[in-house]
Design a protein around this motif. Structure first.
Motif, PDB file in Angstrom:
ATOM      1  N   GLY A 114       0.801  -1.224   0.000  1.00  0.00           N
ATOM      2  CA  GLY A 114       0.000   0.000   0.000  1.00  0.00           C
ATOM      3  C   GLY A 114       0.832   1.271   0.000  1.00  0.00           C
ATOM      4  N   HIS A 115       2.136   1.133  -0.187  1.00  0.00           N
ATOM      5  CA  HIS A 115       3.048   2.276  -0.226  1.00  0.00           C
ATOM      6  C   HIS A 115       4.084   2.048  -1.315  1.00  0.00           C
ATOM      7  N   ILE A 116       4.542   3.149  -1.929  1.00  0.00           N
ATOM      8  CA  ILE A 116       5.612   3.036  -2.916  1.00  0.00           C
ATOM      9  C   ILE A 116       6.728   4.020  -2.581  1.00  0.00           C
ATOM     10  N   CYS A 117       7.939   3.666  -3.000  1.00  0.00           N
ATOM     11  CA  CYS A 117       9.099   4.532  -2.783  1.00  0.00           C
ATOM     12  C   CYS A 117       9.306   5.408  -4.023  1.00  0.00           C
ATOM     13  N   LEU A 118      10.262   6.314  -3.942  1.00  0.00           N
ATOM     14  CA  LEU A 118      10.547   7.226  -5.044  1.00  0.00           C
ATOM     15  C   LEU A 118      10.905   6.459  -6.316  1.00  0.00           C
ATOM     16  N   LYS A 119      11.711   5.406  -6.187  1.00  0.00           N
ATOM     17  CA  LYS A 119      12.114   4.618  -7.359  1.00  0.00           C
ATOM     18  C   LYS A 119      10.873   4.043  -8.068  1.00  0.00           C
ATOM     19  N   GLU A 120       9.917   3.549  -7.313  1.00  0.00           N
ATOM     20  CA  GLU A 120       8.686   2.996  -7.897  1.00  0.00           C
ATOM     21  C   GLU A 120       7.845   4.094  -8.544  1.00  0.00           C
ATOM     22  N   PHE A 121       7.824   5.267  -7.912  1.00  0.00           N
ATOM     23  CA  PHE A 121       7.078   6.388  -8.470  1.00  0.00           C
ATOM     24  C   PHE A 121       7.679   6.809  -9.818  1.00  0.00           C
ATOM     25  N   ILE A 122       9.012   6.881  -9.877  1.00  0.00           N
ATOM     26  CA  ILE A 122       9.691   7.227 -11.122  1.00  0.00           C
ATOM     27  C   ILE A 122       9.417   6.159 -12.176  1.00  0.00           C
ATOM     28  N   GLU A 123       9.369   4.901 -11.758  1.00  0.00           N
ATOM     29  CA  GLU A 123       9.037   3.807 -12.688  1.00  0.00           C
ATOM     30  C   GLU A 123       7.648   4.041 -13.305  1.00  0.00           C
ATOM     31  N   PHE A 124       6.694   4.455 -12.475  1.00  0.00           N
ATOM     32  CA  PHE A 124       5.353   4.769 -12.990  1.00  0.00           C
ATOM     33  C   PHE A 124       5.434   5.904 -14.022  1.00  0.00           C
ATOM     34  N   LEU A 125       6.146   6.984 -13.673  1.00  0.00           N
ATOM     35  CA  LEU A 125       6.246   8.137 -14.591  1.00  0.00           C
ATOM     36  C   LEU A 125       6.896   7.742 -15.911  1.00  0.00           C
TER      37      LEU A 125
END
Length: 128
Positions: A114-125
């Protein structure tokens, strides 16, 4: 009903705005002048059709801007779905529904906590 009487007597024309919108464009400036309130562009209202055109600044966001957007919503270097929505909007990505956002969030939430880190967020972008 004194206000309604004044509107009728003085033939005051209210500002028009699109049904379902946030209200007249002049409202933001009015509230800023009267109370110092500044609208939070990252706020998401679920109306079944979430959509916002990104500004040129958002479209050209670089690594520092992405990290800053992420950090606005992060707790312990992670964001939840609500933080994901806010950070994504700041980076110029929007969703039409909460369900669409949840699907995108789940696709990068590898450990499903239920949480993501910055690396995962950048992966989404990088995938949009």
């Amino acid at each position: 009903t004194p206000v309604l009487h004044q509107i009728d007597e003085e033939n005051i024309r209210p500002h028009s705005y699109k049904v379902g919108s946030r209200g007249p464009d002049q409202a933001d400036e009015f509230f800023k002048e009267k109370s110092g309130y500044l609208r939070n562009d990252a706020y998401i209202w679920e109306d079944g059709n979430i959509c916002r055109k990104p500004t040129p600044e958002e479209q050209n966001s670089g690594d520092d801007e992405v990290k800053a957007a992420f950090d606005n919503f992060a707790s312990n270097d992670k964001i939840d779905l609500q933080g994901f929505l806010g950070a994504a909007v700041i980076c110029g990505e929007g969703f039409k529904t909460i369900s669409e956002a949840q699907t995108a969030f789940d696709s990068v939430d590898k450990d499903a906590d239920g949480h993501i880190c910055l690396k995962e967020f950048i992966e989404f972008l990088d995938t949009v």
